[in-house]
Design a protein around this motif. Structure first.
Motif, PDB file in Angstrom:
ATOM      1  N   ILE A 194       0.841  -1.205   0.000  1.00 38.02           N
ATOM      2  CA  ILE A 194       0.000   0.000   0.000  1.00 38.02           C
ATOM      3  C   ILE A 194       0.873   1.250   0.000  1.00 38.02           C
ATOM      4  N   ILE A 195       1.860   1.274   0.891  1.00 38.03           N
ATOM      5  CA  ILE A 195       2.726   2.455   0.995  1.00 38.03           C
ATOM      6  C   ILE A 195       3.576   2.613  -0.254  1.00 38.03           C
ATOM      7  N   GLU A 196       4.173   1.517  -0.712  1.00 33.78           N
ATOM      8  CA  GLU A 196       5.035   1.592  -1.896  1.00 33.78           C
ATOM      9  C   GLU A 196       4.257   2.022  -3.135  1.00 33.78           C
ATOM     10  N   ASN A 197       3.077   1.466  -3.336  1.00 31.01           N
ATOM     11  CA  ASN A 197       2.282   1.822  -4.507  1.00 31.01           C
ATOM     12  C   ASN A 197       1.780   3.254  -4.445  1.00 31.01           C
ATOM     13  N   SER A 198       1.637   3.785  -3.233  1.00 29.39           N
ATOM     14  CA  SER A 198       1.162   5.164  -3.075  1.00 29.39           C
ATOM     15  C   SER A 198       2.216   6.187  -3.485  1.00 29.39           C
ATOM     16  N   VAL A 199       3.463   5.771  -3.508  1.00 26.76           N
ATOM     17  CA  VAL A 199       4.542   6.705  -3.862  1.00 26.76           C
ATOM     18  C   VAL A 199       5.177   6.319  -5.193  1.00 26.76           C
ATOM     19  N   ASP A 200       4.382   5.758  -6.084  1.00 29.68           N
ATOM     20  CA  ASP A 200       4.862   5.437  -7.429  1.00 29.68           C
ATOM     21  C   ASP A 200       5.321   6.735  -8.109  1.00 29.68           C
ATOM     22  N   PRO A 201       6.580   6.809  -8.526  1.00 30.76           N
ATOM     23  CA  PRO A 201       7.107   8.052  -9.120  1.00 30.76           C
ATOM     24  C   PRO A 201       6.305   8.552 -10.319  1.00 30.76           C
ATOM     25  N   ARG A 202       5.652   7.656 -11.029  1.00 35.69           N
ATOM     26  CA  ARG A 202       4.878   8.070 -12.210  1.00 35.69           C
ATOM     27  C   ARG A 202       3.681   8.936 -11.836  1.00 35.69           C
ATOM     28  N   ASP A 203       3.205   8.814 -10.597  1.00 38.82           N
ATOM     29  CA  ASP A 203       2.059   9.618 -10.160  1.00 38.82           C
ATOM     30  C   ASP A 203       2.433  11.076  -9.909  1.00 38.82           C
ATOM     31  N   PHE A 204       3.734  11.362  -9.834  1.00 41.42           N
ATOM     32  CA  PHE A 204       4.191  12.734  -9.572  1.00 41.42           C
ATOM     33  C   PHE A 204       4.506  13.502 -10.849  1.00 41.42           C
ATOM     34  N   LEU A 205       4.476  12.830 -11.984  1.00 48.94           N
ATOM     35  CA  LEU A 205       4.960  13.446 -13.227  1.00 48.94           C
ATOM     36  C   LEU A 205       4.116  14.624 -13.685  1.00 48.94           C
ATOM     37  N   ASP A 206       2.817  14.560 -13.490  1.00 48.23           N
ATOM     38  CA  ASP A 206       1.931  15.593 -14.028  1.00 48.23           C
ATOM     39  C   ASP A 206       1.534  16.657 -13.003  1.00 48.23           C
ATOM     40  N   GLY A 207       2.149  16.651 -11.838  1.00 47.28           N
ATOM     41  CA  GLY A 207       1.785  17.620 -10.806  1.00 47.28           C
ATOM     42  C   GLY A 207       2.978  18.443 -10.369  1.00 47.28           C
ATOM     43  N   ASP A 208       2.749  19.270  -9.345  1.00 48.32           N
ATOM     44  CA  ASP A 208       3.825  20.127  -8.839  1.00 48.32           C
ATOM     45  C   ASP A 208       4.323  19.672  -7.467  1.00 48.32           C
ATOM     46  N   ILE A 209       3.987  18.435  -7.087  1.00 44.30           N
ATOM     47  CA  ILE A 209       4.463  17.885  -5.815  1.00 44.30           C
ATOM     48  C   ILE A 209       5.847  17.282  -6.018  1.00 44.30           C
ATOM     49  N   ASN A 210       6.776  17.648  -5.154  1.00 45.81           N
ATOM     50  CA  ASN A 210       8.135  17.111  -5.230  1.00 45.81           C
ATOM     51  C   ASN A 210       8.201  15.774  -4.496  1.00 45.81           C
ATOM     52  N   ALA A 211       8.483  14.716  -5.236  1.00 48.98           N
ATOM     53  CA  ALA A 211       8.479  13.366  -4.662  1.00 48.98           C
ATOM     54  C   ALA A 211       9.489  13.223  -3.531  1.00 48.98           C
ATOM     55  N   ASP A 212      10.672  13.787  -3.694  1.00 45.50           N
ATOM     56  CA  ASP A 212      11.709  13.651  -2.664  1.00 45.50           C
ATOM     57  C   ASP A 212      11.283  14.292  -1.354  1.00 45.50           C
ATOM     58  N   ASP A 213      10.637  15.456  -1.453  1.00 44.66           N
ATOM     59  CA  ASP A 213      10.160  16.125  -0.238  1.00 44.66           C
ATOM     60  C   ASP A 213       9.079  15.293   0.446  1.00 44.66           C
ATOM     61  N   SER A 214       8.211  14.685  -0.359  1.00 43.98           N
ATOM     62  CA  SER A 214       7.131  13.866   0.205  1.00 43.98           C
ATOM     63  C   SER A 214       7.686  12.630   0.897  1.00 43.98           C
ATOM     64  N   ILE A 215       8.650  11.976   0.261  1.00 43.44           N
ATOM     65  CA  ILE A 215       9.264  10.786   0.858  1.00 43.44           C
ATOM     66  C   ILE A 215       9.932  11.143   2.179  1.00 43.44           C
ATOM     67  N   LEU A 216      10.591  12.291   2.216  1.00 42.84           N
ATOM     68  CA  LEU A 216      11.256  12.740   3.439  1.00 42.84           C
ATOM     69  C   LEU A 216      10.243  12.919   4.570  1.00 42.84           C
ATOM     70  N   ALA A 217       9.098  13.527   4.253  1.00 42.76           N
ATOM     71  CA  ALA A 217       8.058  13.756   5.267  1.00 42.76           C
ATOM     72  C   ALA A 217       7.450  12.442   5.751  1.00 42.76           C
ATOM     73  N   ILE A 218       7.211  11.515   4.840  1.00 45.69           N
ATOM     74  CA  ILE A 218       6.651  10.213   5.206  1.00 45.69           C
ATOM     75  C   ILE A 218       7.631   9.432   6.077  1.00 45.69           C
ATOM     76  N   ASN A 219       8.908   9.504   5.719  1.00 39.39           N
ATOM     77  CA  ASN A 219       9.926   8.795   6.499  1.00 39.39           C
ATOM     78  C   ASN A 219      10.062   9.338   7.914  1.00 39.39           C
ATOM     79  N   GLU A 220       9.710  10.613   8.130  1.00 39.92           N
ATOM     80  CA  GLU A 220       9.770  11.187   9.465  1.00 39.92           C
ATOM     81  C   GLU A 220       8.837  10.449  10.411  1.00 39.92           C
TER      82      GLU A 220
END
Length: 273
Positions: free
Chosen positions: A70-96
């Motif tokens: 569930i967690i891994e599929n939620s952060v599929d890099p392809r889902d970030f391609l068409d938006g303005d959300i930075n994947a690295d920043d999101s991963i950092l926040a989730i890892n916190e």
């Protein structure tokens, strides 16, 4: 994979996109997302708030290998391609949040994968070759966690090993991938039927029946101990070294017997041809 209640609540808001860390998912998309991972839901009248539904699903699949997916599929890099959300920043926040439960997302190739504090967690759905060597290797990893003081991690991994072995036996017998609800007792019931492990007093002596009944207790106890050894149960039960060692050694006995039984049944079938 098991996480605490605070992390569950955080993921409830995160995975549906409510807090802006991940792309927004509508109600129908959320239902489809979880159905693909084993849920049995439908979108319609009376559907709860998106975050509440997501939180309930995370809680439902907590302490199972499905939560990892569930967690891994939620952060599929392809889902970030068409938006303005930075994947690295999101991963950092989730890892916190994940780090307090002993996990983190790390990039492996193009995708993010869940690791525990000592390395990759056991992959229950990806046992490519079930053998005594495989079991020995996984048990050794459990003992390494015990020696490092990670008693809860050792128990979690031993339960994951039992789950991995049972899933592999079932999928090999049925010739297809199964939907795992994360309940070890349900898997064990299926395995017993496949391996013809029903207790028959007319065939087996009382001493063997006693031992086989003990395996039933191991399966139930392993599931229960795993459920009660996490941080969210810390006030009820403090895991000690001897508890972790008991869990690991009992798991080895159980899965070794299941593997031997599988080989015995296979030999009987091959011999009758």
């Amino acid at each position: 994979m098991k996480i605490t209640e605070r992390t569950i609540k955080f993921l409830g808001k995160t995975l549906c996109g409510d807090n802006g860390l991940l792309p927004y998912k509508s109600g129908p998309k959320l239902v489809n997302f979880f159905v693909d991972l084993g849920a049995d839901d439908q979108y319609g009248e009376g559907f709860p708030s998106r975050w509440k539904y997501t939180e309930e699903k995370v809680r439902e699949f907590n302490d199972s290998q499905t939560l990892k997916k569930i967690i891994e599929n939620s952060v599929d890099p392809r889902d970030f391609l068409d938006g303005d959300i930075n994947a690295d920043d999101s991963i950092l926040a989730i890892n916190e949040y994940l780090k307090f439960d002993g996990f983190e997302l790390r990039k492996v190739g193009e995708f993010y994968r869940i690791h525990d504090s000592k390395g990759l967690i056991v992959e229950a759905q990806k046992v490519t070759e079930l053998s005594h060597d495989f079991i020995k290797e996984q048990i050794q990893k459990c003992h390494q966690k015990i020696e490092s003081g990670d008693y809860n991690g050792a128990i979690t991994n031993s339960r994951s090993l039992a789950e991995a072995v049972m899933i592999e036996i079932i999928e090999t017998a049925e010739g297809k991938e199964i939907k795992n609800d994360g309940k070890l007792d349900n898997l064990y019931k299926q395995v017993k039927k496949i391996l013809n492990l029903t207790i028959d007093p007319k065939v087996l002596p009382p001493t063997v029946i006693q031992i086989l009944s003990g395996l039933d207790s191991i399966s139930s106890g392993l599931a229960g101990l795993s459920n009660n050894s996490g941080d969210r149960h810390a006030n009820k039960f403090k895991t000690q070294k001897h508890h972790a060692r008991l869990s690991v050694n009992a798991t080895m006995t159980l899965v070794d017997f299941l593997l031997d039984s599988r080989d015995y049944q296979k030999l009987k079938v091959d011999g009758s041809k």
